[in-house]
Design an enzyme around this catalytic site. Structure first.
Site, PDB file in Angstrom:
ATOM      1  N   THR A  69     -22.005 -38.505   7.351  1.00 49.63           N
ATOM      2  CA  THR A  69     -21.021 -37.955   8.288  1.00 49.63           C
ATOM      3  C   THR A  69     -19.793 -38.861   8.349  1.00 49.63           C
ATOM      4  O   THR A  69     -18.647 -38.383   8.317  1.00 49.63           O
ATOM      5  CB  THR A  69     -21.650 -37.793   9.696  1.00 49.63           C
ATOM      6  OG1 THR A  69     -22.817 -36.977   9.554  1.00 49.63           O
ATOM      7  CG2 THR A  69     -20.695 -37.151  10.671  1.00 49.63           C
ATOM      8  N   ASN A 151     -28.466 -27.948   2.619  1.00 49.62           N
ATOM      9  CA  ASN A 151     -29.548 -28.628   3.328  1.00 49.62           C
ATOM     10  C   ASN A 151     -30.473 -27.674   4.067  1.00 49.62           C
ATOM     11  O   ASN A 151     -31.632 -27.986   4.318  1.00 49.62           O
ATOM     12  CB  ASN A 151     -28.966 -29.643   4.316  1.00 49.62           C
ATOM     13  CG  ASN A 151     -27.930 -29.030   5.226  1.00 49.62           C
ATOM     14  OD1 ASN A 151     -26.886 -28.578   4.759  1.00 49.62           O
ATOM     15  ND2 ASN A 151     -28.206 -28.984   6.505  1.00 49.62           N
ATOM     16  N   GLN A 181     -28.045 -33.792  -0.540  1.00 50.94           N
ATOM     17  CA  GLN A 181     -29.378 -33.265  -0.883  1.00 50.94           C
ATOM     18  C   GLN A 181     -29.616 -33.210  -2.395  1.00 50.94           C
ATOM     19  O   GLN A 181     -30.675 -32.765  -2.833  1.00 50.94           O
ATOM     20  CB  GLN A 181     -29.590 -31.876  -0.260  1.00 50.94           C
ATOM     21  CG  GLN A 181     -29.505 -31.852   1.257  1.00 50.94           C
ATOM     22  CD  GLN A 181     -30.696 -32.529   1.969  1.00 50.94           C
ATOM     23  OE1 GLN A 181     -31.716 -32.848   1.355  1.00 50.94           O
ATOM     24  NE2 GLN A 181     -30.552 -32.744   3.261  1.00 50.94           N
ATOM     25  N   SER A 201     -26.343 -40.066   1.550  1.00 53.46           N
ATOM     26  CA  SER A 201     -26.903 -40.686   2.757  1.00 53.46           C
ATOM     27  C   SER A 201     -28.248 -41.327   2.440  1.00 53.46           C
ATOM     28  O   SER A 201     -29.112 -40.688   1.822  1.00 53.46           O
ATOM     29  CB  SER A 201     -27.076 -39.594   3.811  1.00 53.46           C
ATOM     30  OG  SER A 201     -27.698 -40.127   4.952  1.00 53.46           O
ATOM     31  N   GLY A 202     -28.443 -42.571   2.877  1.00 56.48           N
ATOM     32  CA  GLY A 202     -29.653 -43.324   2.538  1.00 56.48           C
ATOM     33  C   GLY A 202     -30.954 -42.702   3.008  1.00 56.48           C
ATOM     34  O   GLY A 202     -31.943 -42.690   2.282  1.00 56.48           O
ATOM     35  N   HIS A 203     -30.951 -42.157   4.241  1.00 56.61           N
ATOM     36  CA  HIS A 203     -32.245 -41.703   4.787  1.00 56.61           C
ATOM     37  C   HIS A 203     -32.738 -40.407   4.160  1.00 56.61           C
ATOM     38  O   HIS A 203     -33.838 -39.941   4.460  1.00 56.61           O
ATOM     39  CB  HIS A 203     -32.211 -41.618   6.317  1.00 56.61           C
ATOM     40  CG  HIS A 203     -31.318 -40.575   6.916  1.00 56.61           C
ATOM     41  ND1 HIS A 203     -31.823 -39.521   7.625  1.00 56.61           N
ATOM     42  CD2 HIS A 203     -29.984 -40.429   6.921  1.00 56.61           C
ATOM     43  CE1 HIS A 203     -30.818 -38.765   8.057  1.00 56.61           C
ATOM     44  NE2 HIS A 203     -29.691 -39.301   7.645  1.00 56.61           N
ATOM     45  N   THR A 239     -18.530 -55.887   9.582  1.00 59.92           N
ATOM     46  CA  THR A 239     -19.563 -56.538   8.764  1.00 59.92           C
ATOM     47  C   THR A 239     -20.516 -55.502   8.188  1.00 59.92           C
ATOM     48  O   THR A 239     -20.966 -54.599   8.883  1.00 59.92           O
ATOM     49  CB  THR A 239     -20.331 -57.576   9.613  1.00 59.92           C
ATOM     50  OG1 THR A 239     -19.364 -58.477  10.159  1.00 59.92           O
ATOM     51  CG2 THR A 239     -21.340 -58.341   8.776  1.00 59.92           C
ATOM     52  N   CYS A 327     -29.568 -31.286  12.504  1.00 58.98           N
ATOM     53  CA  CYS A 327     -28.495 -31.517  13.467  1.00 58.98           C
ATOM     54  C   CYS A 327     -28.311 -30.311  14.377  1.00 58.98           C
ATOM     55  O   CYS A 327     -27.778 -30.434  15.463  1.00 58.98           O
ATOM     56  CB  CYS A 327     -27.189 -31.792  12.744  1.00 58.98           C
ATOM     57  SG  CYS A 327     -27.380 -32.925  11.397  1.00 58.98           S
TER      58      CYS A 327
END
Ligand code: PLP
Length: 382
Positions: A69, A151, A181, A201-203, A239, A327
């Protein structure tokens, strides 16, 4: 035994990737010049290299973010700000009607800056209509956003074909792809000759939440949305999430190591669920045909039932699936994606998404199918 069938929302973290991450991670700040700092920086740049290698781009063109996002916002808003600052005559954004809210809502928010949004429709299988490109792209088109895999339905999109068509009409149109996806899951990748930016996206790939990245071609400048640091070439100051970035690299490596076997496995699980439902004589509709769908996602409707109450029942019994995109699953409004596919109301209101990962087993699929069959029988009879 797990009843988790919602990996398109969040995939379980790869245990080996997590272990490798925890062994190599240190406490240094990557902006520090001392040894721990330089070690942290090295970890970041190693993942950058792994991602660049996978997508076929340059490591300097990969930027880490907190997820998809944020990446979509940096790209869309950043490019629009650049155009406005340069008094560009381009003031139209084209999005597909089935984009994730990360893209869809960000694009529509650009209306307040004077941009006109045009939508590309999709067919009844949720596939974006390529034949609308010629009609929609014109001299005012600034950018086009198209996703690689939907998705909610799993429908694979003709991203490269659409991007090629756009570039043929006007090579200065910025083509952005939501690869969330598809990334590390499917063989067909966005071609960087025609796709100017993509994000992931990592997850969704067995890393953790709170990490993602985007690729951006040097040809399309964007202005930063945030200020206060030079990290990620100032596009994402602050960071870096070194742990998340390290895990992202490890998860990508783990996915690629087992790429073919995982695709084979999830495809077998999806097909097994279908044949078990057939065997149990359940009345279901598959929304996207097998050959047009990501094997990771199965979109099914059970006419005569309601997906909201089916979800509640499944959850109580320890099966975790999704009604639509994670979402929007708290919303009672009919799915925008299924509505865009112009499906009948009884299909839209009874549709669920089952999504698989490396962790699921045939035994779990059998239990889920049996539960679905029982639920449908009871629901339809009463
Ligand atoms: N795009 C797609 C296709 C998605 O499936 C998701 C997550 O559901 C997103 C974007 C947003 O990803 P993130 O959770 O990293 O912001």
């Amino acid at each position: 035994m797990s009843g988790y069938f919602d990996s398109a929302a969040s995939m379980p973290i790869f245990p080996r990737a997590l272990l490798n991450t925890l062994t190599k991670i240190n406490h240094g700040n990557p902006s520090s010049a001392h040894l721990p700092g330089r070690q942290a920086k090295k970890i970041i740049n190693n993942t950058r290299l792994q991602i660049a290698d996978y997508i076929g781009g340059d490591p300097d063109q990969i930027y880490f973010t907190s997820g998809a996002t944020e990446a979509a916002n940096i790209l869309i808003q950043g490019y629009i700000s650049y155009l406005i600052n340069n008094s560009s005559f381009r003031n139209e954004i084209i999005v597909s009607s089935i984009e994730h809210p990360a893209v869809f809502q960000t694009a529509y928010a650009m209306q307040s800056k004077g941009f006109v949004i045009r939508e590309i429709s999709c067919n009844e299988w949720g596939e974006i209509n390529c034949n609308e490109i010629e009609r929609l792209v014109n001299e005012k088109t600034a950018m086009v956003c198209i996703m690689a895999v939907n998705n909610e339905t799993g429908a694979i999109q003709p991203v490269n074909e659409i991007a090629r068509q756009i570039k043929k009409i006007d090579s200065d149109v910025f083509v952005v792809c939501d690869a969330v996806q598809q990334f590390a899951k499917l063989d067909v990748k966005p071609e960087l000759q025609v796709v100017d930016a993509l994000f992931m996206s990592g997850h969704k790939i067995g890393a953790d939440k709170g990490i993602g990245c985007f690729y951006l071609s040097n040809r399309f400048p964007i202005l930063p949305l945030m200020y206060g640091g030079v990290q990620e070439q100032s596009y994402r100051p602050g960071t870096e999430n070194v742990y998340g970035i390290a895990l992202l690299g490890e998860a990508l490596m783990e996915s690629l190591r087992n790429h073919d076997s995982t695709i084979g496995k999830v495809r077998q699980l999806a097909r097994h669920l279908i044949s078990r439902l057939d065997f149990l004589q359940v009345n279901y509709v598959r929304l996207v045909p097998d050959e047009k769908s990501s094997p990771y996602i199965l979109s099914l409707a059970f006419p005569g039932t309601s997906s909201a109450s089916m979800m509640r029942d499944l959850t109580t019994s320890g099966f975790y699936i999704s009604q639509g995109s994670a979402c929007s699953s708290h919303s009672m409004a009919p799915s925008r994606i299924l509505s865009a596919m112009r499906l009948p109301n009884e299909i839209i209101t009874s549709a669920i998404r089952i999504s698989f990962s490396y962790e699921n087993t045939l035994e779990e699929v059998d239990l889920l199918a049996d539960h679905l069959a029982l639920y449908c029988k009871v629901e339809i009879e009463i």
